[in-house]
Design an enzyme around this catalytic site. Structure first.
Site, PDB file in Angstrom:
ATOM      1  N   ASP A 223      -2.413   9.310  -5.498  1.00 55.61           N
ATOM      2  CA  ASP A 223      -1.299   8.261  -5.051  1.00 55.61           C
ATOM      3  C   ASP A 223      -0.049   8.055  -5.702  1.00 55.61           C
ATOM      4  OD1 ASP A 223      -0.750   5.335  -4.314  1.00 55.61           O
ATOM      5  OD2 ASP A 223      -0.698   5.108  -6.182  1.00 55.61           O
ATOM      6  N   GLU A 295       0.215  12.138  -1.933  1.00 55.96           N
ATOM      7  CA  GLU A 295       0.269  11.417  -1.113  1.00 55.96           C
ATOM      8  C   GLU A 295       2.468  11.013  -2.124  1.00 55.96           C
ATOM      9  OE1 GLU A 295       1.329   7.614  -2.285  1.00 55.96           O
ATOM     10  OE2 GLU A 295       1.576   6.618  -0.275  1.00 55.96           O
TER      11      GLU A 295
HETATM   12  C1  NOJ Z   1       0.367   3.839  -2.263  1.00 50.89           C
HETATM   13  C2  NOJ Z   1      -0.690   2.670  -1.703  1.00 50.89           C
HETATM   14  O1  NOJ Z   1      -0.882   3.733  -0.104  1.00 50.89           O
HETATM   15  C3  NOJ Z   1       0.103   1.687  -1.855  1.00 50.89           C
HETATM   16  O2  NOJ Z   1      -1.600   1.390  -0.212  1.00 50.89           O
HETATM   17  C4  NOJ Z   1       0.492   1.514  -2.302  1.00 50.89           C
HETATM   18  O3  NOJ Z   1       0.566   0.591  -2.869  1.00 50.89           O
HETATM   19  C5  NOJ Z   1       0.861   2.008  -3.444  1.00 50.89           C
HETATM   20  N1  NOJ Z   1       1.194   3.628  -3.642  1.00 50.89           N
HETATM   21  C6  NOJ Z   1       0.757   1.223  -5.273  1.00 50.89           C
HETATM   22  O4  NOJ Z   1      -0.545   1.850  -5.547  1.00 50.89           O
END
Ligand code: NOJ
Ligand code: MG
Length: 578
Positions: A223, A295
Site C-alpha cells: 500500500d 500500489e
Molecule cells: C491506499 C489505499 O488503497 C487506500 O484505500 C487507503 O485509504 C490509503 N492507501 C491509505 O492507506
C-alpha cells in the site's frame, strides 16, 4: 441501448498448443476482494473471512489464479482497515487467525493464490508502537516521524514543522499533547507515518511479512509505497514543498509539488529488499514464487522502476498499471486508449521476467462503468482480458456492478467526509464499495442482516447479480467467463505480440503469433462503426467470430466472417475475432 455480449469458443487445432511453462503469476488473472463487502457469513452486515472462504469456489469458476484482499487486520476502521493496530492479528468483525488458516487451506485446495495487503507506510494511532512512541519509550521513540515545529516569532504560536499536506487534505502534521511534538501523517490523522530511517522499523515490518509467509500467504499488495520516505535535513528540520500550480485548493494534496514526501530514491531499494527476502524465503522453504504487487499513483517512469533497476535489482512483479485509471475517462478517444496501452508496453523493462499488467478499477475509484461509460463494462473487460500479461479485476466488475449514490450524511468514507458536502462525490469511495451482489434475495445474498455496513445497490433486483447472470446466455458474467477461458487456452493470448490501432470510433487490439491471429475491436467512440477485416489485417483463410454483440450487430455469434464482410460494431460494443 441494451448490450448482449457473448463469445464463441472456436475449435481450431492450433489453439490446442499450450504456452511454455510460466510462473503461476505471469499470465495470471487476479481478483481484488474488499473483505468488508464480499460475503457476510455471520449476519452482522459486514463481510468476513469465512464469507470469503465460502465464495472461493466462485472465483475458481470464473477462472481466477490469485486473489488479493484489502486489509483484514486488527483496526479501529477509521480508514476501513488501512489503519492497522496489529499487523499479525485479525479484525474482530472479519474473524480470527484460525479462520484465515482455513481460508488458506481452501485456496490451496482450489489452486488459487492468496495475497494480503501490506500497509507499510503508516499504522493506526492505536497501534501499541505508536502509543509507546508517543510516550517516549526508548525503543519506540523514533518509530514515527516526530518534530517539535517552530514558534512563530510574531504571533508566539506554535506552527507545524513544514507546509506538507496530507493526501486526505489539510496539514500532514498533528500535534501530540502527550509528547509535545508533531507527528507526520501523509494519510489520515489516525494514520501516523512510520519512520523508515529507523532500522528497527524496517526489521519489524520484515517480521510482519515473515509471519504471513509462514502461515502460507503467496504474496503481498503493498500500500501507498511512494510515501514511505520523506526528506529530513541533518539538523532535524523538514523543507517546505513548492506550490504546484495545479490547483487553487490550499488544503488539497494537489496544491503542493511533493518533491520531499513522495517517490524518494530510497523507496526503490526498500522494495527490492523485500523482493529479495521473498526470493530467499522461497529458496529456503520451497513452493511457488511469492510475489509483490505495488500500489503507486505516480508517473509512468517512476511506476515501472518498481519492476527493477538497470543494475539487476528486482522489485515488484506487479507494479499496478494505473494508466487507464489516471488518464482514461468517458470522453477518451480510441487514440487515447491506444496511447496508454502503448506507453506501458514501451516503457516497462524488457525481458521475459517482466510482464505487463492492466488495472481498471479498485476500491479507491468509482466503478468502471461510471468512469469509462455506462455501457462499456464488457468492452473494458474484453480489453483487459485480451491484452498481454496480467489481468486484474475488482470484485463485482465481472458482473458489471455500478456506483451507488450515497448521500453525504450517510457517507462513511473519511476522504469524502473531509471534502465536505458540496464536493464529496468526486472522491467518495463508498459508491464502489457496496456489497457484492450474489443473487436476487434480500440484500443480494450478501448478508442476512437488514442493515449492511454500506447499502446494497438495488440494481441487484434487476438482474445485476451472480445468480441471474449465471443463468442468462450472453450476460456480463458469461462474457467474462468466456474471455478468461479464452485467455487461458489460447497460445496467441499467452505469447502473442500486441499491436494496437485506433481508427475513428474503434480501438483494435491485435494479438499475433507466427500462425495465429486474434483481434478485438472495441467501439470506444461516439457512434456505430463498420468494420471490415480486410481493412486492417491480412485476411485469414478461415475466420470465425468470437463475438460480443449488441442488439443491432449484424452478425451472429459463431458465424464465419469473410474478410470483406462488413460488420457494424455499435457504439460501446466490442467483438473478439479469431
Ligand atoms: C491506499 C489505499 O488503497 C487506500 O484505500 C487507503 O485509504 C490509503 N492507501 C491509505 O492507506
Ligand atoms: Mg460478518
Amino acid at each position: 441501448m441494451k448490450i448482449f455480449v457473448g463469445i464463441f469458443i472456436i475449435f481450431a487445432a492450433s489453439t490446442a498448443v499450450r504456452a511454455a511453462t510460466k510462473a503461476w503469476w505471469e499470465r495470471g488473472n487476479f481478483y481484488q476482494i474488499y473483505p468488508r463487502s464480499f460475503k457476510d457469513s455471520d449476519g452482522d452486515g459486514i463481510g468476513d473471512i469465512n464469507g470469503i472462504a465460502e465464495k472461493m469456489p466462485y472465483l475458481k469458476e470464473i477462472g481466477m489464479d490469485g486473489v488479493w484482499l484489502s486489509p483484514i487486520f486488527k483496526s479501529p476502521m477509521v480508514d476501513f482497515g488501512y489503519d492497522i493496530s496489529n499487523y499479525t492479528d485479525i479484525h474482530y468483525e472479519y474473524g480470527t487467525l484460525a479462520d484465515v488458516d482455513k481460508l488458506i487451506k481452501v485456496c490451496k485446495r482450489l489452486g488459487i493464490k492468496l495475497i494480503l495487503d501490506f500497509v507499510p507506510n503508516h499504522t493506526s494511532n492505536q497501534h501499541p508502537w505508536f502509543l509507546k512512541s508517543e510516550a517516549n519509550d526508548p525503543y519506540y521513540k523514533d518509530f514515527y516521524v516526530w518534530a517539535p515545529g517552530t514558534i512563530n516569532s510574531e504571533t508566539g504560536e506554535r506552527e507545524p514543522p513544514s507546509n506538507w499536506n496530507s493526501l486526505f487534505r489539510f496539514t500532514a502534521w498533528q500535534w501530540s499533547e502527550k509528547r509535545q511534538e508533531y507527528y507526520l501523517h501523509q494519510c489520515l490523522i489516525e494514520q501516523p507515518d512510520l519512520n523508515y530511517r529507523n532500522p528497527n522499523v524496517v526489521q519489524e515490518m520484515k517480521n510482519v511479512l515473515l509471519f504471513w509467509l509462514d502461515r502460507g500467504i503467496d504474496g503481498f499488495r503493498v500500500d501507498a509505497i511512494p510515501y514511505i520516505f520523506e526528506t529530513q535535513y541533518e539538523n532535524g528540520t523538514f523543507p517546505d514543498e513548492p506550490v504546484s500550480g495545479l490547483c487553487s485548493d490550499v488544503n488539497g494534496t494537489c496544491y503542493l509539488d511533493h518533491i520531499y514526501t513522495k517517490d524518494l530514491e530510497e523507496t526503490y531499494n526498500l522494495v527490492y529488499d523485500w523482493h529479495d527476502m521473498l526470493v530467499n524465503y522461497t529458496n529456503q522453504h520451497g513452493g511457488d514464487v511469492r510475489i509483490l504487487m505495488t500500489e503507486a499513483y505516480t508517473t509512468l517512469e517512476k511506476t515501472v522502476d518498481f519492476y527493477g533497476n538497470p543494475f539487476g535489482r528486482v522489485g515488484s512483479q506487479i507494479p499496478f498499471n494505473f494508466e487507464m485509471i489516471n488518464y482514461i475517462n468517458v470522453n477518451s478517444t480510441p487514440a487515447d486508449y491506444k496511447k496508454e496501452i502503448d506507453a506501458w508496453i514501451t516503457n516497462m523493462p524488457k525481458g521475459t521476467d517482466f510482464v505487463p499488467n492492466w488495472v481498471v478499477g479498485n476500491h479507491d475509484q468509482h466503478r468502471v462503468v461510471n468512469r469509462f461509460g455506462v455501457n462499456r463494462g464488457d468492452a473494458i473487460n474484453m480489453m483487459v482480458q485480451m491484452l498481454p500479461g496480467i489481468a486484474i479485476t475488482y470484485y463485482g466488475d465481472e458482473i458489471v456492478m455500478s456506483d451507488l449514490w450515497i448521500p453525504y450524511n450517510e457517507t462513511v468514507d473519511q476522504l469524502a467526509l473531509n471534502m465536505g458536502p458540496d464536493d464529496y462525490w468526486a472522491v467518495d469511495r463508498d459508491p464502489a464499495r457496496t456489497p457484492m451482489q450474489w443473487d436476487n434475495t434480500t440484500m443480494a445474498g450478501f448478508s442476512t442482516s437488514k442493515k449492511t455496513w454500506l447499502p446494497v445497490n438495488p440494481n441487484y433486483q434487476k438482474g445485476v447479480n451472480v445468480k441471474d447472470e449465471r443463468l442468462k446466455i450472453g450476460s456480463h458474467l458469461n462474457v467474462f467467463k468466456k474471455l478468461v477461458r479464452m485467455r487461458k487456452n489460447r497460445k496467441v493470448l499467452q505469447d502473442g505480440s500486441t499491436v494496437t490501432i485506433a481508427d475513428n470510433n474503434l480501438l483494435i487490439i491485435k494479438r499475433e503469433t507466427e500462425t495465429l491471429q486474434l483481434f478485438v475491436a472495441l467501439n470506444f467512440g461516439t457512434e456505430d462503426q463498420d468494420f471490415v477485416i480486410n481493412d486492417y489485417f491480412v485476411p485469414l483463410k478461415k475466420l470465425y467470430t468470437a463475438s460480443v454483440v449488441s442488439d443491432n450487430l449484424n452478425i451472429r455469434q459463431g458465424h464465419l466472417i469473410r474478410p470483406t464482410d462488413k460488420i457494424k460494431i455499435p457504439k460501446d460494443a466490442g467483438i473478439v475475432i479469431e
